[in-house]
Design an enzyme around this catalytic site. Structure first.
Site, PDB file in Angstrom:
ATOM      1  N   ALA A   1       0.838  -1.210   0.000  1.00  0.00           N
ATOM      2  CA  ALA A   1       0.000   0.000   0.000  1.00  0.00           C
ATOM      3  C   ALA A   1       0.862   1.244   0.000  1.00  0.00           C
ATOM      4  CB  ALA A   1      -0.910   0.005   1.227  1.00  0.00           C
TER       5      ALA A   1
ATOM      6  N   GLU B   1      -2.139 -12.581  -4.277  1.00  0.00           N
ATOM      7  CA  GLU B   1      -3.422 -12.514  -4.980  1.00  0.00           C
ATOM      8  C   GLU B   1      -3.747 -11.055  -5.220  1.00  0.00           C
ATOM      9  OE1 GLU B   1      -4.968 -14.682  -1.918  1.00  0.00           O
ATOM     10  OE2 GLU B   1      -4.367 -16.538  -2.883  1.00  0.00           O
TER      11      GLU B   1
ATOM     12  N   ASN C   1      -7.772  -4.566 -10.428  1.00  0.00           N
ATOM     13  CA  ASN C   1      -6.837  -3.630  -9.798  1.00  0.00           C
ATOM     14  C   ASN C   1      -5.683  -3.304 -10.758  1.00  0.00           C
ATOM     15  OD1 ASN C   1      -4.976  -2.239  -8.254  1.00  0.00           O
ATOM     16  ND2 ASN C   1      -5.158  -3.569  -6.457  1.00  0.00           N
TER      17      ASN C   1
ATOM     18  N   TYR D   1       2.948  -5.269 -10.069  1.00  0.00           N
ATOM     19  CA  TYR D   1       3.444  -6.642  -9.955  1.00  0.00           C
ATOM     20  C   TYR D   1       4.048  -7.124 -11.282  1.00  0.00           C
ATOM     21  CZ  TYR D   1       0.645  -6.418  -5.688  1.00  0.00           C
ATOM     22  OH  TYR D   1       0.112  -6.038  -4.477  1.00  0.00           O
TER      23      TYR D   1
HETATM   24  C1  LIG Z   1      -0.589  -0.453  -6.359  1.00  0.00           C
HETATM   25  C2  LIG Z   1       0.215   0.598  -5.622  1.00  0.00           C
HETATM   26  C3  LIG Z   1       0.852  -0.037  -4.381  1.00  0.00           C
HETATM   27  C4  LIG Z   1       1.315   1.142  -6.562  1.00  0.00           C
HETATM   28  O1  LIG Z   1       2.179   1.989  -5.822  1.00  0.00           O
HETATM   29  P1  LIG Z   1       2.960   3.215  -6.507  1.00  0.00           P
HETATM   30  O2  LIG Z   1       3.927   3.725  -5.518  1.00  0.00           O
HETATM   31  O3  LIG Z   1       2.007   4.178  -7.075  1.00  0.00           O
HETATM   32  O4  LIG Z   1       3.718   2.460  -7.695  1.00  0.00           O
HETATM   33  P2  LIG Z   1       5.125   2.901  -8.325  1.00  0.00           P
HETATM   34  O5  LIG Z   1       5.183   4.379  -8.490  1.00  0.00           O
HETATM   35  O6  LIG Z   1       6.221   2.267  -7.543  1.00  0.00           O
HETATM   36  O7  LIG Z   1       5.022   2.214  -9.764  1.00  0.00           O
HETATM   37  C5  LIG Z   1       5.894   1.171 -10.183  1.00  0.00           C
HETATM   38  C6  LIG Z   1       5.385   0.662 -11.518  1.00  0.00           C
HETATM   39  O8  LIG Z   1       4.096   0.060 -11.348  1.00  0.00           O
HETATM   40  C7  LIG Z   1       3.263   0.401 -12.467  1.00  0.00           C
HETATM   41  N1  LIG Z   1       2.137   1.239 -11.994  1.00  0.00           N
HETATM   42  C8  LIG Z   1       1.911   1.632 -10.708  1.00  0.00           C
HETATM   43  N2  LIG Z   1       0.761   2.336 -10.627  1.00  0.00           N
HETATM   44  C9  LIG Z   1       0.263   2.387 -11.882  1.00  0.00           C
HETATM   45  C10 LIG Z   1      -0.903   2.976 -12.452  1.00  0.00           C
HETATM   46  N3  LIG Z   1      -1.791   3.671 -11.696  1.00  0.00           N
HETATM   47  N4  LIG Z   1      -1.127   2.822 -13.772  1.00  0.00           N
HETATM   48  C11 LIG Z   1      -0.254   2.142 -14.549  1.00  0.00           C
HETATM   49  N5  LIG Z   1       0.891   1.574 -14.071  1.00  0.00           N
HETATM   50  C12 LIG Z   1       1.136   1.684 -12.757  1.00  0.00           C
HETATM   51  C13 LIG Z   1       4.154   1.124 -13.444  1.00  0.00           C
HETATM   52  O9  LIG Z   1       4.787   0.141 -14.259  1.00  0.00           O
HETATM   53  C14 LIG Z   1       5.167   1.759 -12.527  1.00  0.00           C
HETATM   54  O10 LIG Z   1       6.384   2.040 -13.140  1.00  0.00           O
HETATM   55  P3  LIG Z   1       6.563   3.479 -13.879  1.00  0.00           P
HETATM   56  O11 LIG Z   1       6.116   4.518 -12.902  1.00  0.00           O
HETATM   57  O12 LIG Z   1       8.039   3.500 -14.151  1.00  0.00           O
HETATM   58  O13 LIG Z   1       5.678   3.425 -15.082  1.00  0.00           O
HETATM   59  C15 LIG Z   1      -0.680   1.817  -5.214  1.00  0.00           C
HETATM   60  O14 LIG Z   1      -1.428   2.239  -6.327  1.00  0.00           O
HETATM   61  C16 LIG Z   1      -1.657   1.500  -4.074  1.00  0.00           C
HETATM   62  O15 LIG Z   1      -1.324   1.614  -2.890  1.00  0.00           O
HETATM   63  N6  LIG Z   1      -2.893   1.104  -4.457  1.00  0.00           N
HETATM   64  C17 LIG Z   1      -3.916   0.765  -3.451  1.00  0.00           C
HETATM   65  C18 LIG Z   1      -3.558  -0.494  -2.701  1.00  0.00           C
HETATM   66  C19 LIG Z   1      -3.449  -1.691  -3.638  1.00  0.00           C
HETATM   67  O16 LIG Z   1      -4.232  -1.868  -4.547  1.00  0.00           O
HETATM   68  N7  LIG Z   1      -2.427  -2.538  -3.367  1.00  0.00           N
HETATM   69  C20 LIG Z   1      -2.197  -3.733  -4.171  1.00  0.00           C
HETATM   70  C21 LIG Z   1      -3.028  -4.895  -3.731  1.00  0.00           C
HETATM   71  S1  LIG Z   1      -2.679  -5.374  -2.014  1.00  0.00           S
END
Ligand SMILES: CC(C)(COP(=O)(O)OP(=O)(O)OC[C@H]1O[C@@H](n2cnc3c(N)ncnc32)[C@H](O)[C@@H]1OP(=O)(O)O)[C@@H](O)C(=O)NCCC(=O)NCCS
Length: 154
Positions: free
Chosen positions: A81, A114, A119, A126
């Site tokens: 998260a 999972e 999402n 991932y």
């Molecule tokens: C999923 C989550 C953890 C991603 O975290 P984040 O810090 O925004 O991700 P990052 O900036 O490290 O992104 C790494 C890569 O993931 C991918 N990515 C992350 N968010 C993305 C988005 N909204 N759309 C497209 N690609 C995405 C990209 O490939 C990205 O690389 P890039 O920025 O060089 O293109 C965040 O959106 C989150 O907390 N979501 C709610 C909780 C959740 O769904 N957790 C996962 C299930 S438990």
């Protein structure tokens, strides 16, 4: 004269999550995931041996976290998260990569998780770290959504 550039914030620091972090984990869990676990569940999670959790903190602010269970030679990722106002800055990637490295150092050879089929950000993160879908649990979530079962070799 052009405006001076905004001051640079320090990069967040990677720290192991400990039981005293349970309230901050609960707050981030609620903000990012709608609250998967209660405070008691967070406390138990952070106390248990073999359930690593890592956080990225700026000062006392928890910006991102990742947690999992070490099961023999597997890391079962339970949650990743990032605070809504901190996304797309590489924090999710950094904290999850650190958790995977931590598990690898402790003998894990592969990781699984999972993720809800809808999402997009989770699946994209991932996928960027090498996870591939190996199966589907139909109607796994309370809202009826399918879960993708994903694995990566560590
Ligand atoms: C999923 C989550 C953890 C991603 O975290 P984040 O810090 O925004 O991700 P990052 O900036 O490290 O992104 C790494 C890569 O993931 C991918 N990515 C992350 N968010 C993305 C988005 N909204 N759309 C497209 N690609 C995405 C990209 O490939 C990205 O690389 P890039 O920025 O060089 O293109 C965040 O959106 C989150 O907390 N979501 C709610 C909780 C959740 O769904 N957790 C996962 C299930 S438990």
């Amino acid at each position: 004269m052009p405006a001076p550039p905004p001051p640079q914030l320090p990069a967040p620091t990677l720290c192991p999550l400990v039981p005293a972090d349970a309230p901050a984990c609960l707050a981030l869990d609620r903000a990012a995931l709608g609250g998967l676990w209660s405070l008691e569940q967070w406390q138990r999670e952070l106390e248990e041996e073999g359930r690593p959790g890592l956080g990225l903190l700026r000062g006392s602010d928890l910006l991102a976290m990742a947690s999992g269970w070490l099961v023999v030679d597997e890391l079962h990722i339970t949650l990743v998260a990032v605070a809504p106002d901190q996304r797309r800055r590489g924090l999710g990637r950094r904290v999850l990569q650190a958790l995977m490295a931590f598990a690898r150092e402790r003998g894990a050879s592969r990781a699984t998780l999972e993720v809800a089929a809808g999402n997009g950000p989770g699946i994209a993160l991932y996928g960027a770290l090498g996870f591939r879908t190996a199966g589907i649990r139909h109607g796994y979530y309370r809202n009826g959504e399918d879960a993708l079962i994903q694995w990566v070799s560590l």
